[in-house]
Design a protein around this motif. Sequence first.
Motif, short mmCIF file in Angstrom:
data_model
loop_
_atom_site.label_atom_id
_atom_site.label_comp_id
_atom_site.label_asym_id
_atom_site.label_seq_id
_atom_site.Cartn_x
_atom_site.Cartn_y
_atom_site.Cartn_z
N GLY A 160 0.79 -1.22 0.00
CA GLY A 160 0.00 0.00 0.00
C GLY A 160 0.82 1.27 0.00
N ALA A 161 2.11 1.16 0.32
CA ALA A 161 3.00 2.33 0.29
C ALA A 161 4.05 2.19 -0.80
CB ALA A 161 3.68 2.51 1.65
N HIS A 162 4.70 1.00 -0.85
CA HIS A 162 5.75 0.76 -1.84
C HIS A 162 5.26 -0.09 -3.02
CE1 HIS A 162 8.07 1.29 2.01
NE2 HIS A 162 8.53 2.26 1.26
N TYR A 163 4.30 -0.95 -2.76
CA TYR A 163 3.81 -1.86 -3.80
C TYR A 163 2.35 -2.22 -3.53
CZ TYR A 163 4.14 -5.66 -0.40
OH TYR A 163 3.95 -6.46 0.69
N ASP A 164 1.73 -2.79 -4.55
CA ASP A 164 0.35 -3.27 -4.48
C ASP A 164 0.28 -4.61 -5.19
OD1 ASP A 164 -1.08 -0.80 -3.36
OD2 ASP A 164 -0.05 0.04 -5.10
N PHE A 165 -0.81 -5.32 -4.99
CA PHE A 165 -1.07 -6.54 -5.76
C PHE A 165 -1.96 -6.16 -6.94
CE2 PHE A 165 0.42 -8.57 -1.97
CZ PHE A 165 0.88 -9.81 -2.38
N LEU A 166 -1.50 -6.46 -8.16
CA LEU A 166 -2.34 -6.26 -9.35
C LEU A 166 -3.43 -7.32 -9.37
CD1 LEU A 166 0.08 -5.48 -12.29
CD2 LEU A 166 -1.45 -3.94 -11.10
N ASN A 167 -3.05 -8.52 -8.97
CA ASN A 167 -3.96 -9.66 -8.83
C ASN A 167 -3.26 -10.62 -7.87
OD1 ASN A 167 -2.26 -11.53 -10.38
ND2 ASN A 167 -2.88 -10.35 -12.17
N PRO A 168 -3.86 -11.75 -7.52
CA PRO A 168 -3.23 -12.63 -6.53
C PRO A 168 -1.85 -13.16 -6.90
CG PRO A 168 -5.54 -13.16 -6.74
CD PRO A 168 -5.22 -12.18 -7.85
#
Length: 70
Positions: free
Chosen positions: A40-48
């Motif tokens: 949520g700050a450095h990265y996110d999940f595009l999908n699982p």
Amino acid sequence: MSTFVQYTGDGSNRNFSVPFPYLLPAHVVVTINGVGRTLGAHYDFLNPSVVQFRPAFTPQVGAVVELRRS
């Protein structure tokens, strides 16, 4: 089955595959050169199965990106 994977940054790729099963995104520990990164700050999940770093945190050339199930 391995519960972690390492990639080498190329300075432009922001997407990295998560090739192992996990229950919650919080169970995947993400580091660059051994330094922990925050969901949520450095990265996110595009999908699982794909982690995407935010543009300001794109792994640099030669950086070791590790994804590990905790």
